[in-house]
Design a protein around this motif. Structure first.
Motif, PDB file in Angstrom:
ATOM      1  N   PRO A  45       0.842  -1.206   0.000  1.00 34.31           N
ATOM      2  CA  PRO A  45       0.000   0.000   0.000  1.00 34.31           C
ATOM      3  C   PRO A  45       0.869   1.246   0.000  1.00 34.31           C
ATOM      4  N   ILE A  46       0.537   2.208  -0.869  1.00 33.51           N
ATOM      5  CA  ILE A  46       1.401   3.382  -1.024  1.00 33.51           C
ATOM      6  C   ILE A  46       0.716   4.708  -0.773  1.00 33.51           C
ATOM      7  N   ALA A  47      -0.621   4.740  -0.808  1.00 31.64           N
ATOM      8  CA  ALA A  47      -1.294   6.026  -0.684  1.00 31.64           C
ATOM      9  C   ALA A  47      -2.708   5.848  -0.149  1.00 31.64           C
ATOM     10  N   ILE A  48      -3.191   6.900   0.538  1.00 34.26           N
ATOM     11  CA  ILE A  48      -4.566   6.922   1.030  1.00 34.26           C
ATOM     12  C   ILE A  48      -5.203   8.261   0.693  1.00 34.26           C
ATOM     13  N   ALA A  49      -6.535   8.263   0.708  1.00 26.62           N
ATOM     14  CA  ALA A  49      -7.314   9.488   0.539  1.00 26.62           C
ATOM     15  C   ALA A  49      -8.649   9.283   1.237  1.00 26.62           C
ATOM     16  N   ILE A  50      -9.237  10.376   1.693  1.00 35.23           N
ATOM     17  CA  ILE A  50     -10.552  10.333   2.325  1.00 35.23           C
ATOM     18  C   ILE A  50     -11.549  11.008   1.391  1.00 35.23           C
ATOM     19  N   ALA A  51     -12.693  10.356   1.219  1.00 40.40           N
ATOM     20  CA  ALA A  51     -13.768  10.918   0.403  1.00 40.40           C
ATOM     21  C   ALA A  51     -15.008  11.026   1.280  1.00 40.40           C
ATOM     22  N   PRO A  52     -15.939  11.888   0.879  1.00 34.14           N
ATOM     23  CA  PRO A  52     -17.205  11.935   1.609  1.00 34.14           C
ATOM     24  C   PRO A  52     -17.814  10.542   1.675  1.00 34.14           C
ATOM     25  N   ALA A  88      -9.524  -4.044  -9.160  1.00 35.88           N
ATOM     26  CA  ALA A  88      -8.269  -4.301  -9.865  1.00 35.88           C
ATOM     27  C   ALA A  88      -8.030  -3.164 -10.848  1.00 35.88           C
ATOM     28  N   LEU A  89      -6.798  -2.709 -10.924  1.00 34.90           N
ATOM     29  CA  LEU A  89      -6.410  -1.648 -11.848  1.00 34.90           C
ATOM     30  C   LEU A  89      -5.548  -2.243 -12.953  1.00 34.90           C
ATOM     31  N   SER A  90      -5.572  -1.657 -14.130  1.00 30.89           N
ATOM     32  CA  SER A  90      -4.761  -2.149 -15.244  1.00 30.89           C
ATOM     33  C   SER A  90      -3.426  -1.404 -15.328  1.00 30.89           C
ATOM     34  N   PHE A  91      -3.063  -0.733 -14.259  1.00 26.66           N
ATOM     35  CA  PHE A  91      -1.835   0.045 -14.194  1.00 26.66           C
ATOM     36  C   PHE A  91      -1.361   0.062 -12.742  1.00 26.66           C
ATOM     37  N   GLU A  92      -0.151   0.486 -12.538  1.00 26.45           N
ATOM     38  CA  GLU A  92       0.420   0.572 -11.201  1.00 26.45           C
ATOM     39  C   GLU A  92       0.193   1.981 -10.646  1.00 26.45           C
ATOM     40  N   PRO A  93      -0.643   2.119  -9.598  1.00 29.88           N
ATOM     41  CA  PRO A  93      -0.874   3.458  -9.056  1.00 29.88           C
ATOM     42  C   PRO A  93       0.391   4.004  -8.400  1.00 29.88           C
ATOM     43  N   GLN A  94       0.559   5.305  -8.476  1.00 27.95           N
ATOM     44  CA  GLN A  94       1.739   5.947  -7.900  1.00 27.95           C
ATOM     45  C   GLN A  94       1.396   6.791  -6.692  1.00 27.95           C
ATOM     46  N   GLY A  95       0.124   7.016  -6.446  1.00 25.58           N
ATOM     47  CA  GLY A  95      -0.323   7.831  -5.332  1.00 25.58           C
ATOM     48  C   GLY A  95      -1.787   8.148  -5.503  1.00 25.58           C
ATOM     49  N   LEU A 105      -6.820  11.678  -8.495  1.00 29.98           N
ATOM     50  CA  LEU A 105      -5.849  11.271  -9.501  1.00 29.98           C
ATOM     51  C   LEU A 105      -4.998  10.170  -8.883  1.00 29.98           C
ATOM     52  N   LEU A 106      -4.709   9.118  -9.639  1.00 29.93           N
ATOM     53  CA  LEU A 106      -3.942   7.981  -9.123  1.00 29.93           C
ATOM     54  C   LEU A 106      -2.486   8.024  -9.568  1.00 29.93           C
ATOM     55  N   GLY A 107      -1.880   9.183  -9.520  1.00 25.02           N
ATOM     56  CA  GLY A 107      -0.472   9.325  -9.877  1.00 25.02           C
ATOM     57  C   GLY A 107      -0.284  10.289 -11.022  1.00 25.02           C
ATOM     58  N   THR A 108       0.952  10.409 -11.442  1.00 26.21           N
ATOM     59  CA  THR A 108       1.292  11.310 -12.537  1.00 26.21           C
ATOM     60  C   THR A 108       1.765  10.496 -13.733  1.00 26.21           C
ATOM     61  N   ARG A 109       1.843  11.139 -14.862  1.00 28.70           N
ATOM     62  CA  ARG A 109       2.340  10.459 -16.060  1.00 28.70           C
ATOM     63  C   ARG A 109       3.858  10.385 -15.998  1.00 28.70           C
ATOM     64  N   ARG A 110       4.399   9.243 -16.385  1.00 27.91           N
ATOM     65  CA  ARG A 110       5.858   9.088 -16.478  1.00 27.91           C
ATOM     66  C   ARG A 110       6.371   9.598 -17.818  1.00 27.91           C
ATOM     67  N   GLU A 111       5.520   9.475 -18.831  1.00 26.10           N
ATOM     68  CA  GLU A 111       5.846   9.942 -20.174  1.00 26.10           C
ATOM     69  C   GLU A 111       4.651  10.723 -20.704  1.00 26.10           C
ATOM     70  N   SER A 112       4.915  11.646 -21.611  1.00 22.95           N
ATOM     71  CA  SER A 112       3.834  12.493 -22.122  1.00 22.95           C
ATOM     72  C   SER A 112       2.790  11.701 -22.912  1.00 22.95           C
ATOM     73  N   SER A 113       3.121  10.497 -23.341  1.00 27.62           N
ATOM     74  CA  SER A 113       2.169   9.687 -24.105  1.00 27.62           C
ATOM     75  C   SER A 113       1.240   8.861 -23.203  1.00 27.62           C
ATOM     76  N   GLU A 114       1.507   8.824 -21.905  1.00 27.28           N
ATOM     77  CA  GLU A 114       0.681   8.046 -20.979  1.00 27.28           C
ATOM     78  C   GLU A 114      -0.559   8.831 -20.566  1.00 27.28           C
ATOM     79  N   PRO A 115      -1.675   8.126 -20.338  1.00 28.56           N
ATOM     80  CA  PRO A 115      -2.878   8.824 -19.867  1.00 28.56           C
ATOM     81  C   PRO A 115      -2.784   9.121 -18.367  1.00 28.56           C
ATOM     82  N   PHE A 116      -3.639  10.020 -17.907  1.00 28.53           N
ATOM     83  CA  PHE A 116      -3.847  10.203 -16.478  1.00 28.53           C
ATOM     84  C   PHE A 116      -4.916   9.213 -16.051  1.00 28.53           C
ATOM     85  N   TRP A 117      -4.757   8.608 -14.879  1.00 32.04           N
ATOM     86  CA  TRP A 117      -5.763   7.710 -14.329  1.00 32.04           C
ATOM     87  C   TRP A 117      -6.400   8.396 -13.134  1.00 32.04           C
ATOM     88  N   SER A 118      -7.724   8.376 -13.081  1.00 33.59           N
ATOM     89  CA  SER A 118      -8.435   9.026 -12.001  1.00 33.59           C
ATOM     90  C   SER A 118      -9.607   8.155 -11.564  1.00 33.59           C
TER      91      SER A 118
END
Length: 142
Positions: A45-52, A88-95, A105-118
Motif C-alpha cells: 500500500p502506497i497512498a490513502i485518501a478520504i472521500a465523503p 483491480a487496476l490495469s496500471f500501477e498506481p503511484q499515489g 488522480l492515481l499518480g502522474t504520467r511518467r511519459e507524455s504519451s501516458e494517460p492520467f488515471w483518475s
C-alpha cells in the motif's frame, strides 16, 4: 514509518498510512484518541485518501487505499474499518491526489504519451483514464 497522509472532511482527524504493518492510524484532534484501521488485501500500500461517505459509510467517510505491486484500489468504511470493495487496476498506481469533491488522480504520467488515471468516489467508485493529447504551442509548434 508513515508514507501517506489524509485529513477527514472536517479536518478533525488525521489519517496516516504505515505500509510496513500495513495499517492506517486515525488520530482525532477532537478527543485525542487513536484508532487503527487494518489494510488487508493490498500488496505494497502506497497512498490513502478520504472521500465523503458513500452509502452506509456516509456519516464517517470512506478511506481509499492504493496498492502498488498488485495494482488495486480498496474502499474502506472508516466507522467500521471494513473493506467495502477492492478494484483491480490495469496500471500501477503511484499515489492518490485530490482533484475535487470526491474525485482523485492515481499518480502522474511518467511519459507524455501516458494517460492520467483518475477515479470518482461516489455514488459507486469508478475509474477513468484521461488520454494524453499533444499540446500545441503558439505558432503551431509542439
Amino acid at each position: 514509518n508513515p508514507v501517506s497522509f489524509a485529513f477527514s472532511a472536517d479536518a478533525g482527524t488525521l489519517f496516516a498510512l504505515d505500509p510496513s504493518v500495513p495499517q492506517v492510524g486515525a488520530l482525532s484532534f477532537v478527543d485525542r484518541s487513536v484508532r487503527i484501521l487494518p489494510i488487508s488485501g493490498l500488496a505494497d500500500p502506497i497512498a490513502i485518501a478520504i472521500a465523503p461517505g458513500i452509502g452506509a459509510a456516509q456519516a464517517s467517510g470512506t478511506l481509499f487505499a492504493a496498492g502498488r505491486r498488485d495494482s488495486k484500489l480498496s474502499q474502506i468504511d472508516v466507522s467500521t474499518s471494513e473493506t467495502i470493495s477492492t478494484s483491480a487496476l490495469s496500471f500501477e498506481p503511484q499515489g492518490i491526489q485530490a482533484l475535487g469533491n470526491g474525485t482523485f488522480l492515481l499518480g502522474t504520467r511518467r511519459e507524455s504519451s501516458e494517460p492520467f488515471w483518475s477515479f470518482v468516489a461516489a455514488p459507486t467508485p469508478s475509474i477513468y483514464f484521461i488520454p494524453a493529447t499533444p499540446l500545441e504551442m503558439a505558432g503551431g509548434n509542439q
